[in-house]
Write a protein that holds these residues in place. Structure first.
Motif, short mmCIF file in Angstrom:
data_model
loop_
_atom_site.label_atom_id
_atom_site.label_comp_id
_atom_site.label_asym_id
_atom_site.label_seq_id
_atom_site.Cartn_x
_atom_site.Cartn_y
_atom_site.Cartn_z
N ALA A 227 0.85 -1.19 0.00
CA ALA A 227 0.00 0.00 0.00
C ALA A 227 0.88 1.24 0.00
CB ALA A 227 -0.92 0.01 1.21
N GLN A 228 0.31 2.37 -0.41
CA GLN A 228 1.04 3.63 -0.34
C GLN A 228 1.41 3.93 1.12
OE1 GLN A 228 2.13 5.29 -3.04
NE2 GLN A 228 1.22 3.64 -4.23
N PRO A 229 2.54 4.61 1.36
CA PRO A 229 3.07 4.75 2.72
C PRO A 229 2.07 5.27 3.75
CG PRO A 229 4.71 5.45 1.15
CD PRO A 229 3.47 5.17 0.35
N GLU A 230 1.30 6.29 3.42
CA GLU A 230 0.35 6.83 4.40
C GLU A 230 -0.71 5.80 4.77
OE1 GLU A 230 -2.82 10.55 4.85
OE2 GLU A 230 -1.32 10.57 3.25
N LEU A 231 -1.18 5.05 3.76
CA LEU A 231 -2.17 4.01 4.01
C LEU A 231 -1.55 2.84 4.76
CD1 LEU A 231 -5.06 3.08 3.58
CD2 LEU A 231 -4.41 2.26 1.31
N ALA A 232 -0.31 2.50 4.43
CA ALA A 232 0.38 1.43 5.14
C ALA A 232 0.52 1.77 6.63
CB ALA A 232 1.76 1.18 4.52
N GLN A 233 0.82 3.03 6.92
CA GLN A 233 0.94 3.45 8.32
C GLN A 233 -0.39 3.25 9.06
OE1 GLN A 233 2.02 7.57 8.85
NE2 GLN A 233 2.58 7.29 10.99
N ARG A 234 -1.48 3.56 8.40
CA ARG A 234 -2.79 3.35 9.02
C ARG A 234 -3.02 1.87 9.30
NH1 ARG A 234 -8.60 5.06 6.27
NH2 ARG A 234 -9.94 4.41 7.99
N MET A 235 -2.57 1.01 8.39
CA MET A 235 -2.75 -0.43 8.58
C MET A 235 -1.92 -0.93 9.76
SD MET A 235 -2.79 -1.61 4.59
CE MET A 235 -4.09 -1.03 3.48
N TRP A 236 -0.70 -0.43 9.91
CA TRP A 236 0.09 -0.79 11.09
C TRP A 236 -0.62 -0.38 12.36
CZ3 TRP A 236 3.62 -4.28 11.05
CH2 TRP A 236 4.52 -4.43 9.98
N GLN A 237 -1.31 0.76 12.34
CA GLN A 237 -2.04 1.21 13.52
C GLN A 237 -3.22 0.30 13.84
OE1 GLN A 237 -2.90 5.20 12.24
NE2 GLN A 237 -0.94 6.02 12.96
N ILE A 238 -3.84 -0.26 12.80
CA ILE A 238 -4.91 -1.24 13.03
C ILE A 238 -4.35 -2.51 13.65
CG2 ILE A 238 -6.61 -2.71 11.88
CD1 ILE A 238 -7.00 -0.39 9.87
N ILE A 239 -3.17 -2.93 13.18
CA ILE A 239 -2.52 -4.08 13.81
C ILE A 239 -2.26 -3.80 15.28
CG2 ILE A 239 -0.33 -5.39 13.87
CD1 ILE A 239 -0.33 -5.19 10.79
N ASP A 240 -1.93 -2.55 15.63
CA ASP A 240 -1.67 -2.19 17.02
C ASP A 240 -2.82 -2.57 17.94
OD1 ASP A 240 0.86 -1.17 16.62
OD2 ASP A 240 0.21 0.93 16.49
N PHE A 241 -4.06 -2.43 17.47
CA PHE A 241 -5.19 -2.73 18.38
C PHE A 241 -5.89 -4.04 18.03
CE2 PHE A 241 -7.23 0.19 15.25
CZ PHE A 241 -8.30 -0.59 14.84
N THR A 242 -5.25 -4.87 17.19
CA THR A 242 -5.78 -6.21 16.98
C THR A 242 -4.85 -7.22 17.65
OG1 THR A 242 -4.71 -6.23 14.78
CG2 THR A 242 -7.06 -5.69 14.86
N TYR A 243 -3.82 -7.69 16.95
CA TYR A 243 -2.91 -8.65 17.57
C TYR A 243 -1.59 -8.02 18.00
CZ TYR A 243 -1.00 -8.96 12.77
OH TYR A 243 -0.47 -8.69 11.53
N ALA A 244 -1.44 -6.73 17.83
CA ALA A 244 -0.34 -5.91 18.35
C ALA A 244 1.02 -6.20 17.71
CB ALA A 244 -0.24 -6.03 19.87
N GLY A 245 1.40 -7.47 17.65
CA GLY A 245 2.71 -7.78 17.10
C GLY A 245 2.76 -9.20 16.59
N PRO A 246 3.71 -9.52 15.74
CA PRO A 246 3.81 -10.85 15.14
C PRO A 246 4.47 -11.86 16.08
CG PRO A 246 5.55 -9.46 14.32
CD PRO A 246 4.72 -8.59 15.22
N VAL A 247 4.54 -13.10 15.61
CA VAL A 247 5.25 -14.18 16.31
C VAL A 247 6.67 -14.18 15.78
CG1 VAL A 247 5.32 -16.66 16.73
CG2 VAL A 247 3.11 -15.48 16.51
N HIS A 248 7.62 -13.84 16.63
CA HIS A 248 8.98 -13.63 16.14
C HIS A 248 9.63 -14.89 15.57
CE1 HIS A 248 12.65 -11.61 15.40
NE2 HIS A 248 13.34 -12.28 16.31
N PRO A 249 9.49 -16.08 16.18
CA PRO A 249 10.07 -17.26 15.53
C PRO A 249 9.53 -17.46 14.11
CG PRO A 249 9.51 -17.76 17.80
CD PRO A 249 8.92 -16.41 17.52
N ALA A 250 8.26 -17.14 13.89
CA ALA A 250 7.69 -17.26 12.54
C ALA A 250 8.33 -16.25 11.59
CB ALA A 250 6.18 -17.07 12.58
N GLU A 251 8.62 -15.05 12.08
CA GLU A 251 9.31 -14.06 11.26
C GLU A 251 10.67 -14.59 10.82
OE1 GLU A 251 8.14 -9.60 12.50
OE2 GLU A 251 9.09 -10.75 14.12
N ARG A 252 11.39 -15.18 11.76
CA ARG A 252 12.72 -15.70 11.43
C ARG A 252 12.63 -16.87 10.45
NH1 ARG A 252 17.38 -14.83 14.65
NH2 ARG A 252 17.18 -12.98 15.97
N LEU A 253 11.62 -17.73 10.62
CA LEU A 253 11.44 -18.82 9.68
C LEU A 253 11.07 -18.28 8.29
CD1 LEU A 253 9.50 -21.44 11.83
CD2 LEU A 253 11.76 -21.74 10.80
#
Length: 366
Positions: A227-253
């Motif tokens: 997404a365009q940067p401004e819209l992407a930032q809004r999406m990160w903010q939605i993640i903030d109030f849903t699952y907040a952050g990813p599973v780090h071992p999955a990120e590394r995999l």
């Protein structure tokens, strides 16, 4: 839990988790799990903590490079399903007009219903191989349209929409100030064709995808939104109030998987090419079904010419130990979706039983 799940928000997902299993499962739409043992993973490669505030830097770098976009245009999500939820939540407000293809993937409609969108439809015609018709879409767009939603490759049929057509979709949407959301999760199966995400076709495009369907990497839940940067930032903010952050071992995999995507791709290519040939050979000799040969993807969406498809699908599972997805989940009750991304043995056995079931079902007095 009540296994009937009569009150399920998305009946398709409840059915797929609880009732799709059979000895010969042709209801699956993603390549089977890639063995962890075949990736160069050591225990010291994994850590419980270490993710960044908005994405693990090495993973963000690789996803950006894969999509050929700046990192600020990438939103990492827990799979394509979460990507679609986050994207739609960011793009749509209650009461907005959203134009969605029919047939489409059921959870997309469920998310829009949850948001309170005013959903309008345009048709992909069975007799035209479910190819995207610009005339159909143009008749559906109005000055009130805020978003157009597509799947490419199309789910459930696997039809490909070329960039030239998508570019015209973007232009039509731009004329009324609308964006275009393209779910590209099956586009990853175009292993031997150079392609770019539809995100590159115009500033009003948003794309979602993941490593799940094409590569057998469902378990690491590596999805993304472009997404365009401004819209992407809004999406990160939605993640903030849903699952907040990813599973780090999955990120590394996911980083390790992306660094070894060539070998993973080769495995999927070989499997799908072999199975696609089997399915096309079957369809070519099957008078009871109407379906164009498969060219791309992991599924086909045949129409049963005689009798009720719902009855046939039930008989196929109960008497022939073979499952396919009822077309009612895609608002096409005379069709069913058949996947060919399981083992070749499963596909061979399923097709053999499908043919026998069609002979019994269509040959009986009506």
């Amino acid at each position: 839990m009540n296994d009937s799940r009569a009150d399920a928000v998305t009946h398709y997902m409840a059915w797929s988790k609880l009732h799709s299993h059979a000895r010969f499962n042709l209801a699956v739409s993603g390549v089977g799990d890639y063995p962890l043992a075949e990736l160069p993973v050591q225990i010291e490669d994994l850590e419980i903590g270490g993710t960044g505030p908005y994405g693990y830097k090495p993973l963000m770098e690789r996803l950006a490079a894969k999509a050929a976009v700046p990192e600020e245009c990438v939103v990492y999500t827990l799979g394509a399903s979460m990507a679609n939820f986050i994207a739609l939540t960011a793009l749509v407000r209650r009461g907005d007009d959203v134009l969605v293809e029919r047939p489409t993937y059921d959870p997309i409609l469920t998310i829009l219903d949850h948001i309170g969108a005013n959903v309008r439809r345009f048709e992909r015609r069975s007799e035209k191989g479910f190819r995207l018709g610009l005339g159909e879409l143009e008749r559906g767009i109005t000055s009130k349209t805020r978003l157009v939603v597509l799947c490419n490759l199309h789910n459930p049929s696997g039809a490909l929409t070329e960039d030239s057509t998508l570019r015209q979709v973007g232009e039509m949407a731009a004329e009324v100030g609308a964006r275009v959301l393209v779910d590209e999760v099956y586009l990853e199966t175009l292993f031997d064709q150079p392609w770019r995400s539809s995100f590159h076709l115009g500033s009003n495009f948003v794309a979602t995808s993941s490593l799940t369907k094409a590569y057998g990497l469902s378990g690491i839940r590596c999805g993304w939104i472009l997404a365009q940067p401004e819209l992407a930032q809004r999406m990160w903010q939605i993640i903030d109030f849903t699952y907040a952050g990813p599973v780090h071992p999955a990120e590394r995999l996911a980083v390790i998987a992306l660094d070894n995507l060539g070998r993973i791709r080769d495995r999927s290519r070989t499997l799908l090419e072999t199975n696609r040939a089997l399915v096309n050979d079957f369809l070519g000799g099957c008078a009871e079904l109407a379906c164009e040969p498969s060219r791309f993807g992991t599924t086909v969406f045949p129409r049963l010419k005689t009798g009720r498809a719902g009855e046939f699908v039930a008989m196929l599972r109960e008497q022939f130990e073979t499952s396919v997805v009822p077309g009612e989940f895609f608002e096409q009750p005379q069709h069913f979706r058949m996947g060919f991304c399981g083992t070749t043995e499963t596909v061979c056995g399923g097709l053999e039983r499908l043919g026998a079931a069609l002979h019994v079902f269509c040959g009986r007095p009506r």
